[in-house]
Design a protein around this motif. Structure first.
Motif, PDB file in Angstrom:
ATOM      1  N   LEU A  69       0.829  -1.208   0.000  1.00  0.00           N
ATOM      2  CA  LEU A  69       0.000   0.000   0.000  1.00  0.00           C
ATOM      3  C   LEU A  69       0.861   1.254   0.000  1.00  0.00           C
ATOM      4  CD1 LEU A  69      -2.487  -1.242   2.738  1.00  0.00           C
ATOM      5  CD2 LEU A  69      -2.822  -1.300   0.267  1.00  0.00           C
ATOM      6  N   ASN A  70       1.981   1.199   0.697  1.00  0.00           N
ATOM      7  CA  ASN A  70       2.847   2.367   0.784  1.00  0.00           C
ATOM      8  C   ASN A  70       4.230   1.955   1.263  1.00  0.00           C
ATOM      9  OD1 ASN A  70       2.817   5.014   0.147  1.00  0.00           O
ATOM     10  ND2 ASN A  70       1.577   5.686   1.874  1.00  0.00           N
ATOM     11  N   LEU A  71       5.214   2.647   0.747  1.00  0.00           N
ATOM     12  CA  LEU A  71       6.607   2.401   1.163  1.00  0.00           C
ATOM     13  C   LEU A  71       7.308   3.746   1.094  1.00  0.00           C
ATOM     14  CD1 LEU A  71       9.186   0.679   1.671  1.00  0.00           C
ATOM     15  CD2 LEU A  71       9.311   0.349  -0.798  1.00  0.00           C
ATOM     16  N   ALA A  72       7.971   4.126   2.171  1.00  0.00           N
ATOM     17  CA  ALA A  72       8.684   5.408   2.152  1.00  0.00           C
ATOM     18  C   ALA A  72       9.888   5.355   3.072  1.00  0.00           C
ATOM     19  CB  ALA A  72       7.751   6.531   2.608  1.00  0.00           C
ATOM     20  N   VAL A  73      10.952   5.998   2.612  1.00  0.00           N
ATOM     21  CA  VAL A  73      12.193   6.106   3.387  1.00  0.00           C
ATOM     22  C   VAL A  73      12.545   7.591   3.485  1.00  0.00           C
ATOM     23  CG1 VAL A  73      14.667   5.551   3.362  1.00  0.00           C
ATOM     24  CG2 VAL A  73      12.981   3.802   2.706  1.00  0.00           C
ATOM     25  N   HIS A  74      12.987   8.007   4.651  1.00  0.00           N
ATOM     26  CA  HIS A  74      13.361   9.417   4.862  1.00  0.00           C
ATOM     27  C   HIS A  74      14.320   9.870   3.756  1.00  0.00           C
ATOM     28  CE1 HIS A  74      15.082  12.992   6.611  1.00  0.00           C
ATOM     29  NE2 HIS A  74      14.197  12.936   7.603  1.00  0.00           N
ATOM     30  N   PRO A  75      14.077  11.043   3.158  1.00  0.00           N
ATOM     31  CA  PRO A  75      14.911  11.496   2.035  1.00  0.00           C
ATOM     32  C   PRO A  75      16.416  11.475   2.338  1.00  0.00           C
ATOM     33  CG  PRO A  75      13.044  12.967   2.332  1.00  0.00           C
ATOM     34  CD  PRO A  75      12.987  11.985   3.469  1.00  0.00           C
ATOM     35  N   LYS A  76      16.797  11.699   3.604  1.00  0.00           N
ATOM     36  CA  LYS A  76      18.232  11.729   3.933  1.00  0.00           C
ATOM     37  C   LYS A  76      18.814  10.334   4.150  1.00  0.00           C
ATOM     38  CE  LYS A  76      18.571  16.348   5.744  1.00  0.00           C
ATOM     39  NZ  LYS A  76      18.357  17.171   6.915  1.00  0.00           N
ATOM     40  N   CYS A  77      17.966   9.324   4.125  1.00  0.00           N
ATOM     41  CA  CYS A  77      18.430   7.964   4.457  1.00  0.00           C
ATOM     42  C   CYS A  77      18.271   6.991   3.296  1.00  0.00           C
ATOM     43  CB  CYS A  77      17.672   7.435   5.668  1.00  0.00           C
ATOM     44  SG  CYS A  77      17.745   8.515   7.094  1.00  0.00           S
ATOM     45  N   ARG A  78      18.063   7.525   2.107  1.00  0.00           N
ATOM     46  CA  ARG A  78      17.827   6.623   0.962  1.00  0.00           C
ATOM     47  C   ARG A  78      19.121   6.022   0.443  1.00  0.00           C
ATOM     48  NH1 ARG A  78      13.011  10.429  -1.594  1.00  0.00           N
ATOM     49  NH2 ARG A  78      11.627  10.009   0.173  1.00  0.00           N
ATOM     50  N   ARG A  79      18.994   4.959  -0.338  1.00  0.00           N
ATOM     51  CA  ARG A  79      20.115   4.206  -0.934  1.00  0.00           C
ATOM     52  C   ARG A  79      21.041   3.642   0.138  1.00  0.00           C
ATOM     53  NH1 ARG A  79      20.002   5.270  -6.551  1.00  0.00           N
ATOM     54  NH2 ARG A  79      21.162   3.341  -6.824  1.00  0.00           N
ATOM     55  N   GLN A  80      20.455   3.276   1.273  1.00  0.00           N
ATOM     56  CA  GLN A  80      21.234   2.619   2.329  1.00  0.00           C
ATOM     57  C   GLN A  80      20.639   1.250   2.651  1.00  0.00           C
ATOM     58  OE1 GLN A  80      21.468   5.263   5.757  1.00  0.00           O
ATOM     59  NE2 GLN A  80      21.773   7.028   4.403  1.00  0.00           N
ATOM     60  N   GLY A  81      19.724   0.794   1.804  1.00  0.00           N
ATOM     61  CA  GLY A  81      19.159  -0.549   1.997  1.00  0.00           C
ATOM     62  C   GLY A  81      17.953  -0.624   2.926  1.00  0.00           C
ATOM     63  N   ILE A  82      17.390   0.531   3.302  1.00  0.00           N
ATOM     64  CA  ILE A  82      16.256   0.507   4.242  1.00  0.00           C
ATOM     65  C   ILE A  82      14.999  -0.051   3.557  1.00  0.00           C
ATOM     66  CG2 ILE A  82      14.695   1.948   5.633  1.00  0.00           C
ATOM     67  CD1 ILE A  82      17.156   3.722   6.252  1.00  0.00           C
ATOM     68  N   GLY A  83      14.728   0.422   2.344  1.00  0.00           N
ATOM     69  CA  GLY A  83      13.585  -0.117   1.597  1.00  0.00           C
ATOM     70  C   GLY A  83      13.730  -1.623   1.402  1.00  0.00           C
ATOM     71  N   THR A  84      14.935  -2.049   1.103  1.00  0.00           N
ATOM     72  CA  THR A  84      15.217  -3.480   0.915  1.00  0.00           C
ATOM     73  C   THR A  84      14.947  -4.257   2.202  1.00  0.00           C
ATOM     74  OG1 THR A  84      16.876  -2.959  -0.749  1.00  0.00           O
ATOM     75  CG2 THR A  84      17.046  -5.129   0.290  1.00  0.00           C
ATOM     76  N   SER A  85      15.400  -3.744   3.345  1.00  0.00           N
ATOM     77  CA  SER A  85      15.180  -4.442   4.621  1.00  0.00           C
ATOM     78  C   SER A  85      13.689  -4.579   4.923  1.00  0.00           C
ATOM     79  CB  SER A  85      15.807  -3.674   5.788  1.00  0.00           C
ATOM     80  OG  SER A  85      17.185  -3.759   5.701  1.00  0.00           O
ATOM     81  N   LEU A  86      12.936  -3.508   4.647  1.00  0.00           N
ATOM     82  CA  LEU A  86      11.491  -3.546   4.920  1.00  0.00           C
ATOM     83  C   LEU A  86      10.796  -4.570   4.016  1.00  0.00           C
ATOM     84  CD1 LEU A  86      11.002   0.295   5.292  1.00  0.00           C
ATOM     85  CD2 LEU A  86      10.450  -1.389   7.069  1.00  0.00           C
ATOM     86  N   LEU A  87      11.166  -4.556   2.744  1.00  0.00           N
ATOM     87  CA  LEU A  87      10.542  -5.517   1.820  1.00  0.00           C
ATOM     88  C   LEU A  87      10.929  -6.954   2.161  1.00  0.00           C
ATOM     89  CD1 LEU A  87      10.722  -3.744  -1.651  1.00  0.00           C
ATOM     90  CD2 LEU A  87       8.697  -4.772  -0.637  1.00  0.00           C
ATOM     91  N   LYS A  88      12.182  -7.143   2.545  1.00  0.00           N
ATOM     92  CA  LYS A  88      12.619  -8.507   2.917  1.00  0.00           C
ATOM     93  C   LYS A  88      11.784  -9.044   4.074  1.00  0.00           C
ATOM     94  CE  LYS A  88      17.425  -8.953   1.536  1.00  0.00           C
ATOM     95  NZ  LYS A  88      18.815  -8.774   1.963  1.00  0.00           N
ATOM     96  N   GLN A  89      11.550  -8.188   5.059  1.00  0.00           N
ATOM     97  CA  GLN A  89      10.768  -8.633   6.224  1.00  0.00           C
ATOM     98  C   GLN A  89       9.318  -8.920   5.824  1.00  0.00           C
ATOM     99  OE1 GLN A  89      11.500  -9.816   8.928  1.00  0.00           O
ATOM    100  NE2 GLN A  89       9.685  -9.659  10.217  1.00  0.00           N
ATOM    101  N   ALA A  90       8.769  -8.074   4.934  1.00  0.00           N
ATOM    102  CA  ALA A  90       7.394  -8.320   4.463  1.00  0.00           C
ATOM    103  C   ALA A  90       7.335  -9.653   3.709  1.00  0.00           C
ATOM    104  CB  ALA A  90       6.933  -7.180   3.559  1.00  0.00           C
ATOM    105  N   PHE A  91       8.335  -9.923   2.887  1.00  0.00           N
ATOM    106  CA  PHE A  91       8.360 -11.186   2.139  1.00  0.00           C
ATOM    107  C   PHE A  91       8.468 -12.373   3.101  1.00  0.00           C
ATOM    108  CE2 PHE A  91       9.338 -10.770  -2.637  1.00  0.00           C
ATOM    109  CZ  PHE A  91       8.510  -9.660  -2.767  1.00  0.00           C
ATOM    110  N   ARG A  92       9.238 -12.193   4.179  1.00  0.00           N
ATOM    111  CA  ARG A  92       9.380 -13.276   5.169  1.00  0.00           C
ATOM    112  C   ARG A  92       7.996 -13.581   5.790  1.00  0.00           C
ATOM    113  NH1 ARG A  92      13.543 -10.987   7.973  1.00  0.00           N
ATOM    114  NH2 ARG A  92      15.048 -11.772   6.488  1.00  0.00           N
TER     115      ARG A  92
END
Ligand SMILES: CC(C)(COP(=O)(O)OP(=O)(O)OC[C@H]1O[C@@H](n2cnc3c(N)ncnc32)[C@H](O)[C@@H]1OP(=O)(O)O)[C@@H](O)C(=O)NCCC(=O)NCCS
Length: 147
Positions: A69-92
């Motif tokens: 439904l929604n995915l967002a990472v703080h603009p100053k924290c992007r390209r550090q794998g945060i979106g990836t970590s969140l998606l990995k946990q959702a997939f788990r």
């Protein structure tokens, strides 16, 4: 598992809304989050860095389908794998609960999100013309099948 990712509840809504406002011109309201969390319509995962919420992912689980439904990472924290970590946990969570497929829609111009979803194996299955109310942009529809 990344222990910086935890499942959020109503007590986190103010932090989620603050992040939403930073990330989207057209954002969800506290009430939308509250109702969704209260009736179990959504699951919301948060990524915390030293106690500060720097990313979140909201999704629904209905029968054997997961929808992002929604995915967002703080603009100053992007390209550090945060979106990836969140998606990995959702997939788990999906694999553990027997979810068969996942769907999402994304703005055609959102190259960062498109790259991220493609990395996770999502395939484009359709397009909805002028779908988004804020920009009238096309939505690209994606699907992933859990094997
Ligand atoms: C899309 C978004 C959630 C990505 O979060 P993130 O934490 O930066 O993503 P990650 O660091 O895990 O990126 C993983 C991969 O996705 C791709 N990617 C992410 N952002 C990208 C960008 N701006 N441009 C190109 N590729 C990008 C890359 O392949 C990246 O791997 P790499 O950094 O090794 O090249 C973030 O940019 C964001 O919050 N954007 C604004 C809100 C939004 O558009 N949400 C999606 C709605 S559908």
């Amino acid at each position: 598992m990344d222990n910086r990712v935890i499942q959020l509840d109503e007590s986190n809504i103010d932090q989620v809304i603050a992040l939403e406002k930073l990330c989207f011109a057209y954002h969800w309201t506290s009430e939308q989050f509250r109702l969704g969390l209260r009736d179990g319509a959504y699951t919301v995962l948060g990524f915390f860095d030293k106690g500060i919420l720097t990313g979140y992912l909201a999704f629904s689980l209905i029968e054997d389908e997961m929808e992002i439904l929604n995915l967002a990472v703080h603009p100053k924290c992007r390209r550090q794998g945060i979106g990836t970590s969140l998606l990995k946990q959702a997939f788990r969570i999906c694999r553990e609960t027997g979810i068969a497929k996942s769907f999402l829609d994304v703005k055609e111009s959102n190259k960062g999100a498109l790259n991220l979803y493609k990395k996770f194996g999502y395939n484009q299955i359709g397009i909805r013309k002028k779908y988004y109310p804020d920009t009238r942009e096309n939505a690209l529809l994606f699907r992933y099948d859990f094997k």
